[in-house]
Design an enzyme around this catalytic site. Structure first.
Site, PDB file in Angstrom:
ATOM      1  N   ASP A   1       1.493   5.449  -0.019  1.00 14.13           N
ATOM      2  CA  ASP A   1       0.801   6.326   0.631  1.00 14.13           C
ATOM      3  C   ASP A   1       0.288   7.007  -0.187  1.00 14.13           C
ATOM      4  O   ASP A   1       0.853   7.588  -1.156  1.00 14.13           O
ATOM      5  CB  ASP A   1       1.775   7.408   1.450  1.00 14.13           C
ATOM      6  CG  ASP A   1       2.497   6.773   2.450  1.00 14.13           C
ATOM      7  OD1 ASP A   1       1.879   5.595   2.591  1.00 14.13           O
ATOM      8  OD2 ASP A   1       3.812   6.733   3.170  1.00 14.13           O
TER       9      ASP A   1
ATOM     10  N   ARG B   1      10.506   7.198   3.566  1.00 17.78           N
ATOM     11  CA  ARG B   1      10.923   8.428   3.671  1.00 17.78           C
ATOM     12  C   ARG B   1      11.314   9.109   4.648  1.00 17.78           C
ATOM     13  O   ARG B   1      11.899  10.181   4.821  1.00 17.78           O
ATOM     14  CB  ARG B   1       9.670   9.101   3.686  1.00 17.78           C
ATOM     15  CG  ARG B   1       8.253   9.589   2.030  1.00 17.78           C
ATOM     16  CD  ARG B   1       7.103   9.342   1.754  1.00 17.78           C
ATOM     17  NE  ARG B   1       6.697  10.673   2.374  1.00 17.78           N
ATOM     18  CZ  ARG B   1       5.399  10.947   2.725  1.00 17.78           C
ATOM     19  NH1 ARG B   1       4.599  10.010   2.571  1.00 17.78           N
ATOM     20  NH2 ARG B   1       5.043  12.377   3.120  1.00 17.78           N
TER      21      ARG B   1
ATOM     22  N   ARG C   1       0.649  -1.380  -0.126  1.00 16.51           N
ATOM     23  CA  ARG C   1       0.630   0.108   0.070  1.00 16.51           C
ATOM     24  C   ARG C   1       1.428   0.933   0.164  1.00 16.51           C
ATOM     25  O   ARG C   1       2.016   1.089   0.808  1.00 16.51           O
ATOM     26  CB  ARG C   1      -1.065  -0.070   1.310  1.00 16.51           C
ATOM     27  CG  ARG C   1      -2.706  -1.054   0.929  1.00 16.51           C
ATOM     28  CD  ARG C   1      -2.927  -1.503   2.130  1.00 16.51           C
ATOM     29  NE  ARG C   1      -1.930  -1.558   3.643  1.00 16.51           N
ATOM     30  CZ  ARG C   1      -2.731  -1.285   4.696  1.00 16.51           C
ATOM     31  NH1 ARG C   1      -3.825  -1.547   5.121  1.00 16.51           N
ATOM     32  NH2 ARG C   1      -1.986  -1.943   6.014  1.00 16.51           N
TER      33      ARG C   1
END
Length: 272
Positions: free
Chosen positions: A58, A203, A56
Site C-alpha cells: 500500500d 494493518r 503489492r
C-alpha cells in the site's frame, strides 16, 4: 534479436513518497514503485519492460526484500543491470540482487509464503528519526498480551474480519505460518509469515492488537474477531508507516535468496 530471458530481482524501497506498489491507471501524477522500476529497467534494456512483484504494498509501506521479475532480450551483466537500474531509479528504490531465472518462475504465483514486520515506537513522545518507518503509539502497550492474542491467528482460517472492502483476493482463506510480538525498549515488532495476505490484513491485525496491548480489550478478543468473519467486528486500520515487506519464500529450485538476517534477527542488531 536475442531470445527473451527472465530475470528475478530483490528490491528495497522506502514507501513514503510512493502511492503504493501498483501503477495507477487513472492517476498518472501519483508515482508508484512499479512505475519507477519499469521506467528505470526500460531505460537499461532499451525497450519497454513490465514488472511483476511478489506482493503489492500500500501507499507508505516499505520493503526490504520485495521480489520482482521481468523479461528482456537485452544482454547485460548482473552488475550492469543492477547499477543501471539503481542509477535511473529514485533514491528511495534500490535493487539489492538480480539473477537470470527460468521462464517458469513467477514472482507472485510461485511464492510459497510472504513475511511482513510491523514496527511500533511505543514512547511517550514521537520520534524525529525514522518517523516514516515506524508507527508512533504513545499509550503503553503490553507486548506479551499482544503476542498471546496473536497466536489465535496461527493456522488456516477465513481472515474476512481483517480484509479491507476493496480487497480483490479471490478467497479470504489464508494460512498463518508464524506470528509473534517482541519488545526491545520502546520498540515493538510484530512479525508475520503467511501463505498470502489480504488487502490491509496486517494493518487490521495491528488495529486489533493495539487495544489488547493497552488493556482495553481482553486477549480473547482476537479469537472472537477472527471467528466473526466480519470487518465491522475488528478495530482500526493501523497506519502504514510501520509496515515493512521483508521476505518471500520460493521452492528451492529457483534459488531466490531468503531473508539473510533470519527471523527475529533485529534483537542482536539493537544490542550493538
Amino acid at each position: 534479436m536475442s531470445e527473451i530471458q527472465r530475470y528475478a530481482a530483490i528490491v528495497e524501497y522506502n514507501g513514503r513518497c510512493f502511492h503504493g506498489w501498483q501503477k495507477q491507471k487513472h492517476h498518472n501524477n501519483e508515482l508508484s514503485v512499479q512505475a519507477a522500476l519499469e521506467a528505470a529497467i526500460s531505460l537499461v534494456a532499451n525497450h519497454p519492460v513490465d514488472v511483476a512483484c511478489a506482493g503489492r504494498t500500500d501507499a507508505g509501506v516499505h520493503a526490504t526484500r520485495q521480489v520482482i521479475h521481468f523479461d528482456s532480450h537485452a544482454r547485460r551483466s548482473n552488475y550492469g543491470w543492477i547499477m543501471g537500474i539503481n542509477t535511473n531509479s529514485p533514491p528511495e528504490v534500490s535493487i539489492q540482487w538480480l539473477e537470470p531465472v527460468s521462464a517458469d518462475f513467477h514472482a507472485r504465483f510461485k511464492a510459497k509464503a510472504r513475511c511482513y514486520r510491523y514496527f511500533i515506537n511505543n514512547a511517550p513522545y514521537r520520534q524525529a528519526l525514522q518517523h516514516d518507518q515506524m508507527t508512533w503509539w504513545k499509550y503503553p502497550l503490553d507486548a506479551d498480551r499482544m503476542h498471546e492474542a496473536a497466536q489465535a491467528l496461527l493456522g488456516t482460517h477465513d481472515f474476512s474480519a481483517f480484509r479491507a472492502k476493496d480487497c480483490q483476493a479471490k478467497t479470504p482463506i489464508k494460512t498463518m505460518h508464524r506470528i509473534g510480538v517482541k519488545r526491545w525498549g520502546n520498540l515493538i515488532m510484530l512479525e508475520l509469515e503467511a501463505s498470502a495476505f489480504l488487502y490491509h490484513m496486517v494493518r487490521n491485525i495491528v488495529g486489533v492488537l493495539l487495544p489488547i496491548g493497552e488493556g482495553h480489550k481482553p486477549v480473547e478478543w482476537m479469537a472472537d474477531v477472527l471467528a466473526s468473519q466480519s470487518r465491522v467486528a475488528a478495530g482500526i486500520t493501523a497506519p502504514g508507516d510501520g509496515l515493512h515487506f521483508v521476505g518471500v519464500r520460493y521452492p528451492e529450485e529457483f534459488a531466490i535468496p531468503s531473508d539473510p538476517w533470519g527471523p527475529m534477527m533485529i534483537e542482536p542488531l539493537l544490542a550493538l
